[in-house]
Structure formats: C-alpha cells, structure tokens
Design an enzyme around this catalytic site. Sequence first.
Site, PDB file in Angstrom:
ATOM      1  N   ASN A 183       0.802  -1.238   0.000  1.00  0.00           N
ATOM      2  CA  ASN A 183       0.000   0.000   0.000  1.00  0.00           C
ATOM      3  C   ASN A 183       0.830   1.281   0.000  1.00  0.00           C
ATOM      4  OD1 ASN A 183       0.705  -0.635   2.691  1.00  0.00           O
ATOM      5  ND2 ASN A 183      -0.927   0.675   3.454  1.00  0.00           N
ATOM      6  N   GLU A 281       3.608  -5.238  12.283  1.00  0.00           N
ATOM      7  CA  GLU A 281       2.739  -4.067  12.092  1.00  0.00           C
ATOM      8  C   GLU A 281       1.594  -4.504  11.188  1.00  0.00           C
ATOM      9  OE1 GLU A 281       2.931  -1.236  13.509  1.00  0.00           O
ATOM     10  OE2 GLU A 281       4.976  -1.185  14.283  1.00  0.00           O
ATOM     11  N   CYS A 315      -3.266   1.489   6.434  1.00  0.00           N
ATOM     12  CA  CYS A 315      -3.666   0.757   7.644  1.00  0.00           C
ATOM     13  C   CYS A 315      -4.319   1.679   8.661  1.00  0.00           C
ATOM     14  CB  CYS A 315      -2.451   0.073   8.252  1.00  0.00           C
ATOM     15  SG  CYS A 315      -1.123   1.238   8.588  1.00  0.00           S
ATOM     16  N   GLU A 496       7.499   0.932  16.396  1.00  0.00           N
ATOM     17  CA  GLU A 496       8.599   1.478  15.602  1.00  0.00           C
ATOM     18  C   GLU A 496       8.667   2.978  15.859  1.00  0.00           C
ATOM     19  OE1 GLU A 496       7.360   0.204  11.678  1.00  0.00           O
ATOM     20  OE2 GLU A 496       8.422  -1.695  11.869  1.00  0.00           O
TER      21      GLU A 496
HETATM   22  P1  NAD Z   1       0.161  -9.386   3.142  1.00  0.00           P
HETATM   23  O1  NAD Z   1       0.238  -9.894   4.526  1.00  0.00           O
HETATM   24  O2  NAD Z   1      -0.591 -10.152   2.145  1.00  0.00           O
HETATM   25  O3  NAD Z   1       1.612  -9.201   2.527  1.00  0.00           O
HETATM   26  C1  NAD Z   1       2.597  -8.404   3.149  1.00  0.00           C
HETATM   27  C2  NAD Z   1       3.967  -8.903   2.751  1.00  0.00           C
HETATM   28  O4  NAD Z   1       4.137 -10.210   3.284  1.00  0.00           O
HETATM   29  C3  NAD Z   1       4.176  -9.024   1.246  1.00  0.00           C
HETATM   30  O5  NAD Z   1       5.507  -8.695   0.933  1.00  0.00           O
HETATM   31  C4  NAD Z   1       3.917 -10.499   1.002  1.00  0.00           C
HETATM   32  O6  NAD Z   1       4.564 -11.011  -0.150  1.00  0.00           O
HETATM   33  C5  NAD Z   1       4.517 -11.105   2.251  1.00  0.00           C
HETATM   34  N1  NAD Z   1       3.994 -12.437   2.571  1.00  0.00           N
HETATM   35  C6  NAD Z   1       2.781 -12.966   2.256  1.00  0.00           C
HETATM   36  N2  NAD Z   1       2.702 -14.227   2.705  1.00  0.00           N
HETATM   37  C7  NAD Z   1       3.873 -14.504   3.334  1.00  0.00           C
HETATM   38  C8  NAD Z   1       4.390 -15.646   4.002  1.00  0.00           C
HETATM   39  N3  NAD Z   1       3.680 -16.767   4.115  1.00  0.00           N
HETATM   40  N4  NAD Z   1       5.636 -15.574   4.539  1.00  0.00           N
HETATM   41  C9  NAD Z   1       6.366 -14.449   4.436  1.00  0.00           C
HETATM   42  N5  NAD Z   1       5.936 -13.335   3.795  1.00  0.00           N
HETATM   43  C10 NAD Z   1       4.694 -13.359   3.258  1.00  0.00           C
HETATM   44  O7  NAD Z   1      -0.383  -7.904   3.267  1.00  0.00           O
HETATM   45  P2  NAD Z   1      -0.696  -6.900   2.086  1.00  0.00           P
HETATM   46  O8  NAD Z   1      -1.979  -7.322   1.474  1.00  0.00           O
HETATM   47  O9  NAD Z   1       0.509  -6.739   1.239  1.00  0.00           O
HETATM   48  O10 NAD Z   1      -0.875  -5.532   2.869  1.00  0.00           O
HETATM   49  C11 NAD Z   1      -2.084  -5.106   3.405  1.00  0.00           C
HETATM   50  C12 NAD Z   1      -2.093  -5.318   4.903  1.00  0.00           C
HETATM   51  O11 NAD Z   1      -0.995  -4.638   5.500  1.00  0.00           O
HETATM   52  C13 NAD Z   1      -3.324  -4.742   5.547  1.00  0.00           C
HETATM   53  O12 NAD Z   1      -3.785  -5.626   6.531  1.00  0.00           O
HETATM   54  C14 NAD Z   1      -2.813  -3.459   6.185  1.00  0.00           C
HETATM   55  O13 NAD Z   1      -3.569  -2.976   7.259  1.00  0.00           O
HETATM   56  C15 NAD Z   1      -1.447  -3.885   6.615  1.00  0.00           C
HETATM   57  N6  NAD Z   1      -0.591  -2.728   6.844  1.00  0.00           N
HETATM   58  C16 NAD Z   1      -0.229  -2.427   8.136  1.00  0.00           C
HETATM   59  C17 NAD Z   1       0.545  -1.302   8.393  1.00  0.00           C
HETATM   60  C18 NAD Z   1       0.981  -0.934   9.784  1.00  0.00           C
HETATM   61  O14 NAD Z   1       1.903  -0.157   9.915  1.00  0.00           O
HETATM   62  N7  NAD Z   1       0.350  -1.448  10.823  1.00  0.00           N
HETATM   63  C19 NAD Z   1       0.959  -0.503   7.333  1.00  0.00           C
HETATM   64  C20 NAD Z   1       0.562  -0.844   6.046  1.00  0.00           C
HETATM   65  C21 NAD Z   1      -0.213  -1.968   5.807  1.00  0.00           C
END
Ligand code: NAD
Length: 515
Positions: A183, A281, A315, A496
Amino acid sequence: MAGTNALLMLENFIDGKFLPCSSYIDSYDPSTGEVYCRVPNSGKDEIEAAVKAAREAFPSWSSRSPQERSRVLNQVADLLEQSLEEFAQAESKDQGKTLALARTMDIPRSVQNFRFFASSSLHHTSECTQMDHLGCMHYTVRAPVGVGECCSVRAHLPVMLADAHNILWHCPQGTAGLISPWNLPLYLLTWKIAPAMAAGNTVIAKPSELTSVTAWMLCKLLDKAGVPPGVVNIVFGTGPRVGEALVSHPEVPLISFTGSQPTAERITQLSAPHCKKLSLELGGKNPAIIFEDANLDECIPATVRSSFANQGEICLCTSRIFVQKSIYSEFLKRFVEATRKWKVGIPSDPLVSIGALISKAHLEKVRSYVKRALAEGAQIWCGEGVDKLSLPARNQAGYFMLPTVITDIKDESCCMTEEIFGPVTCVVPFDSEEEVIERANNVKYGLAATVWSSNVGRVHRVAKKLQSGLVWTNCWLIRELNLPFGGMKSSGIGREGAKDSYDFFTEIKTITVKH
Ligand code: NAD
C-alpha cells in the site's frame, strides 16, 4: 499479453549486483489492468545467496562508527530526493495511487526515513547505575542484532534443546529480514531499511510482489551513496515462496514485518522454532468518534481524507465513523456531499483524489463487502452501485471504485468488524461517551483512532480508554517519528520509531563490574 517486448524486467539485488532470476511473476498496472512489469520469482537459492552476502558484509558495516553510517544514509536520502519525480511516477504507476500523493507523501517520506534515522541514530545513550554498598556498577551496551557476542546468548543457551529438536540455532552473525506490503511501497520499506542499517545491521528486504519497482530503483542508488555490497540485499517474489524462505532461514534472527494478520500468524509459526525477534505491524479497523461539540468544518474534510486517502488503502484509514446522535443527520449529509467531490480517475490527473486499487482480486474483495452490507439491509449513500464511475476508454479494465458510504449497519456486521482496506466507510450514530468507547473497542484490532471534540477533558479521557496504539484528536495522520508507532491486539506486536526501532534492531546486554 500486449506489449510483452516493452515489459519492465526487475532483477534481484544481492551483494551489490543485479542478478536475473530463473522465473518471473507478472506485475500489473492497476490503472489499466495490463501487465507492464515482470518481477523475479525468487526462492530459497536467492535467499541463501543474500544471506551469504549479508553475512560477509556484516563485520565491516557493524564496526563502522554511527557517524560514518549516518553519512551513508544521508547520501541515500539526497540521491533519492534528486530523483523524487522519477520515483513518484513509478510508485503511482506500480501501485495505482495518485501521482500527487506519491509526490507529496510516499517519496518525500521515504527520503525523510533515511534522514531521520541518520540523525536519530547519533543520539542514543545507554544506562548506567551503581551499587556502592557492593562496590559495583552496572551498564548496558547495545549491538546490532546478530553480532557475535549478543547472539551467543541466543545461540548457547538453547543448544541442548535445539539439538534435541534438530533445530539449527546458531547464527554467529545474522541479518535483518524485512518484509513490506503493497500500500505504501517505498515509504514502508525504507521505514525498515533505514533504522536497520543505521543500527549497524545488514539487511535482506522483500517488498510486496505487487509493488516491487521503486525498491528495485532504490538499489540503483545504493552503490553511488556508498552503501557497501551486501549491506542491503533486496530479493523479490511471493510471500509463500521467497518470504517463507527468508523467515525460516536460521541466520536471519530478526524479522520486521508489515502486512496482514493472517500472514503475521504464519510468520510467527515459522519463526517460533528459532525464537526470532519479531516486529509485526498489522491491520486495523479504525474508529473515528465525533462528538456533538466537534468543529465539523475541520472534522468533515479530515474524515473524508482519513476514510479515502490512498483509495482507503492505508492501515490507519478510518472505516467506522461513530457520530453523536444530535449531529448525526447534519454530519451524514455534509460527509456524503464532501465524499462525492473526491474524483476517481487516472492517477496522473491532478484533479483526481482516488486512483486505482491494487489488484482485480482486491477490488472484488472490497466490492463484496458492499454487497454483503446491502444484503444485511444497510443503506449505501454514495459510491458503489449508486453513482456512475466514468473512466477513459484505456482505463476501463483498471481497478477503480468510487468512495462508498454505508449506514444502517450493525456493529456485528463484517463491514464493521473486518478490515476492508478500500474506499468504503460506515457511519453509525451513538448516544453517550461510555457507550461509544465500548463499541469502538469492540473489534479485534487496535491500531488507530480519531476523536473529534472541543472538550479538552473529554478528549484526554476518551483517548486514554481507547484500545488503540495511536489516537489522533481533532486531526489525522500527523506523525511524530520520534514517538512509538504500532498497534495493540490483532494490530501487531512491537513499536517502531526513533528509540523503538533502535531497540528492535539491536540487542541489549547488561554488564556488571565489581571494582
Ligand atoms: P500481506 O500480509 O498479504 O503481505 C505483506 C507482505 O508479506 C508481502 O511482501 C507479502 O509477499 C509477504 N507475505 C505474504 N505471505 C507470506 C508468508 N507466508 N511468509 C512471508 N511473507 C509473506 O499484506 P498486504 O496485502 O501486502 O498488505 C495489506 C495489509 O498490510 C493490511 O492488513 C494493512 O492494514 C497492513 N498494513 C499495516 C501497516 C501498519 O503499519 N500497521 C501498514 C501498512 C499496511
């Protein structure tokens, strides 16, 4: 696949070199739905190579002075800033966000991440206490995670246990594993790379496979900025393949992850046998609480922004708006009017506030929540199914959606409890302060909340009672990078920020000296 010849081909960046991969994944332009880029589909071999490079680079990088490392980080920031426009255009094309947002938020903040940690890393001090009656003094020292002496505590203690379970514990030198979402691609990746490097770690970063382009572009600046080969390695690919290879690698003792809660669960499982240090996060279901004494002239535009900025794909976006009953009708009318003014369209159009969502699958998921709300008897005031989206012919297959406002929805509905992560928000009325606090807290997440009121006492009282890692009152998304950022409950583990990131990316040791 139209235009195959012109596809942008990314390569992994390992040991200071760009390396091709044996297989690739298609990456789409969200504003057209066309494949425009191919991303390495890396796996275990690439992680092995990156770990080797990071291991070899570690002794020299970790023994540099903080000032030397700070100079390198500032160089990266300067080079990135000089290419701001090029990076902003790439981020907007890759992610679907408006060019204006990439120019004013994503890339400037990525520059700031390097500058911020280049500076903050110079100002950490350690603790010292004395026990004169025993002739002792005690002090603490910090070292990058994975450095020999610190890691030996982790390595030696469980050696018998590890043997018994046939688990590889030893990581005489380690590296930080950094995994980021789609995102805010470069913004969130650099929020991890910069503090990890500043603290003296070497890193292996894995950006989202959906948005890898700006991370790859960053690699091109590293050598010129004086980052030695192997200090920053970026390995591209999917979560289940290369992400899991990184998380499971015994020589990666620390994982900083930003993403969804189900992925965090998987990462926690894979890390558990190695007792890895984790920072998670995760998502949110963020409430905005609007009391009758709120300044609506400020609250309404800010709440439209907090609901729909970056297509609602932040998020920290608001997705449950609780409005005190006496002002509910007025708020709703004005909020819907203001929402309708947010134009959806091609990301490069300066008049557009909402670009394309990240993928077809995500667009369908977000739309499905609106369908479910309708099936439950909710009312849709604007957006999906109510207003007409008009797009240029070339963008008809893009992943666009109008900002959508839902009312008459129960607190138990999935639209009020699950993270939608798109341009959809729910507005519901409330009566009293006690009631709204309970309802706001009644979800599994606890990332961010906003409170709108001109009563100072109430603002402090409510902020304290909300189960949320961050509370903004009478504003949204004003960040102070020195202070802790992160969520409670299912929104994450750890924080963080200047001191918090330093603590996470280092190991602490207490030393006692009897004199
Ligand atoms: P996601 O969990 O699908 O993917 C995040 C990352 O993890 C990607 O690089 C993905 O390739 C990797 N990943 C996926 N499966 C994995 C596995 N089994 N092992 C290791 N890595 C793996 O999330 P997304 O769809 O990319 O992002 C959206 C989510 O992120 C939402 O829930 C959003 O709220 C959250 N988010 C949180 C924050 C925060 O600071 N709290 C900030 C931005 C986004």
